[in-house]
Design an enzyme around this catalytic site. Structure first.
Site, short mmCIF file in Angstrom:
data_model
loop_
_atom_site.label_atom_id
_atom_site.label_comp_id
_atom_site.label_asym_id
_atom_site.label_seq_id
_atom_site.Cartn_x
_atom_site.Cartn_y
_atom_site.Cartn_z
N CYS A 91 -40.81 54.33 17.34
CA CYS A 91 -39.82 54.13 18.40
C CYS A 91 -39.17 52.78 18.14
O CYS A 91 -39.85 51.75 18.19
CB CYS A 91 -40.50 54.16 19.77
SG CYS A 91 -39.32 53.91 21.09
N GLY A 92 -37.87 52.79 17.84
CA GLY A 92 -37.19 51.55 17.45
C GLY A 92 -37.07 50.57 18.60
O GLY A 92 -37.45 49.40 18.48
N HIS A 93 -36.55 51.06 19.73
CA HIS A 93 -36.40 50.13 20.86
C HIS A 93 -37.78 49.67 21.31
O HIS A 93 -37.97 48.52 21.70
CB HIS A 93 -35.62 50.78 22.02
CG HIS A 93 -36.52 51.42 23.03
ND1 HIS A 93 -36.91 52.74 22.98
CD2 HIS A 93 -37.15 50.89 24.11
CE1 HIS A 93 -37.74 52.99 23.97
NE2 HIS A 93 -37.89 51.90 24.69
N HIS A 206 -35.50 65.44 19.48
CA HIS A 206 -34.44 64.57 19.98
C HIS A 206 -33.09 65.15 19.54
O HIS A 206 -32.95 65.62 18.41
CB HIS A 206 -34.52 63.16 19.37
CG HIS A 206 -35.71 62.37 19.81
ND1 HIS A 206 -37.00 62.64 19.41
CD2 HIS A 206 -35.80 61.27 20.61
CE1 HIS A 206 -37.83 61.75 19.94
NE2 HIS A 206 -37.13 60.91 20.69
N CYS A 236 -31.04 53.97 20.50
CA CYS A 236 -32.15 54.69 19.87
C CYS A 236 -32.36 54.24 18.41
O CYS A 236 -31.58 54.60 17.52
CB CYS A 236 -31.94 56.21 19.92
SG CYS A 236 -33.46 57.10 19.48
N GLY A 237 -33.43 53.51 18.20
CA GLY A 237 -33.68 52.97 16.86
C GLY A 237 -33.99 54.04 15.83
O GLY A 237 -33.48 54.00 14.70
N THR A 238 -34.83 55.01 16.20
CA THR A 238 -35.14 56.06 15.23
C THR A 238 -33.94 56.99 15.04
O THR A 238 -33.70 57.50 13.95
CB THR A 238 -36.40 56.86 15.65
OG1 THR A 238 -36.26 57.26 17.02
CG2 THR A 238 -37.66 56.01 15.50
O1 PYC Z 1 -35.49 53.67 20.00
O2 PYC Z 1 -36.42 55.02 18.55
C1 PYC Z 1 -36.10 54.74 19.68
C2 PYC Z 1 -36.41 55.68 20.78
C3 PYC Z 1 -37.01 56.90 20.68
C4 PYC Z 1 -37.10 57.41 21.97
C5 PYC Z 1 -36.57 56.48 22.83
N1 PYC Z 1 -36.15 55.43 22.08
#
Ligand code: PYC
Length: 321
Positions: A91-93, A206, A236-238
């Site tokens: 999870c990036g964030h 997602h 969303c980082g990923t």
């Molecule tokens: O930032 O990767 C992310 C992420 C995944 C689900 C919510 N945020």
């Protein structure tokens, strides 16, 4: 009377998306690979996830991050990410939130560290001003131009890509990506996900819609639907990693060139990539953003509380119409 021990958490947000980092109170997951610890949590202690994230102590938008041991001596910690309905890969964030939390706890100074996740090791650099740059696990596009028939909407074309979680990335959706339209976007993306899952991609959890950015400084805006039915308030980082993999595969973004991905709130992540293996189409995604600490809390559970372990209704699957 309280059940023991209480669960200690620190809440942060990254570009608007909250992370609840658990620093104490979950059971011992018996060590070993972080992916194995996630399995133990899921199979034997899932009620802890529910107690921490679901109402009445939490809410659907929260992403949880459990700090756990890593068997890798070069990793500062392991981390297991989860949400209102289940578990995430990376999870990036959330990882940016974990780094900010470790700094807040005095466990991390500006500089580099490695963090172990169930899907691989992520390298993070904490800057003196609080920004966090990370090198995510490898990302790649698995399928291009997949057309799915979305009941009530019609055919939608998108790419399937991995960025630490599985995404379906769509450009030709015909929607305006504006905060005022999140109910409609949430409904559509959940129907797209059901169609993608039914049409051969059961692991995609997602869905990411792309459109023009609100700010001329950014390259694109997204709307990301997460597995539990809440949309990502951050870019969303990923999901941004998956987007980089698609841009790289299309020859639409060169190595090292910055891509500013805007989310539905107008916040952005800066991102770029290096090829991991050009022939296999895998990349090393790089991202940067900032998290803010919001709260420290102790979650209590009284033994006669009917909702000590959370209100556990699973998010209703959206059936094709
Ligand atoms: O930032 O990767 C992310 C992420 C995944 C689900 C919510 N945020």
């Amino acid at each position: 009377m309280k059940t023991a021990p209480p669960i200690r958490v620190i809440d942060s947000h990254t570009a608007g998306e909250p992370t609840r980092t658990v620093i104490e109170g979950f059971p011992d997951l018996l060590g070993g690979e972080v992916s194995g610890q996630r399995r133990v949590l899921q199979e034997r202690f899932d009620a802890y996830r529910s107690a921490t994230l679901n109402e009445p102590r939490g809410h659907d938008v929260l992403v949880g991050a459990l700090l756990c041991p890593s068997p890798r001596s070069d990793c500062l910690t392991g981390v297991i990410f989860f949400n209102n309905t289940g578990y995430l890969g990376m999870c990036g964030h959330g990882l940016i939130g974990v780094v900010a939390t470790l700094r807040h706890l005095g466990r991390l100074e500006p500089g580099r560290c490695r963090i172990d996740t169930p899907v691989g090791v992520v390298e993070a650099t904490l800057e003196a001003d609080g920004r966090v740059a990370l090198t995510n696990v490898e990302a790649y596009r698995a399928a291009r131009d997949v057309v799915v028939d979305v009941p009530g909407h019609g055919p939608v074309r998108g790419d399937v890509a991995w960025g630490g979680n599985w995404f379906f990335l769509v450009r030709d959706h015909g929607e305006v990506l504006d905060l005022s339209r999140v109910a409609r976007l949430s409904d559509l993306t959940q129907r797209i996900r059901a169609a993608v899952n039914a049409q051969g991609y059961p692991d995609v959890d997602h869905v990411e819609l792309f459109g023009p950015p609100g700010s001329p400084e950014n390259h694109s805006r997204n709307f990301v639907m997460c597995p539990g039915g809440a949309y990502d308030r951050s870019p969303c980082g990923t999901g941004t990693s998956a987007k980089l993999a698609c841009l790289a595969a299309d020859g639409a973004l060169d190595e090292g060139v910055v891509w500013r991905q805007e989310g539905i709130l107008g916040t952005h992540f800066e991102a770029w990539y290096r090829w991991a293996d050009r022939t296999r189409g895998t990349i090393h995604p790089h991202l940067s953003g900032r998290a803010f600490i919001m709260a420290e809390a102790v979650l209590w559970q009284e033994v006669d509380d009917p909702f000590a372990w959370g209100i556990r209704a699973e998010a209703e699957a959206v059936e094709p119409r």
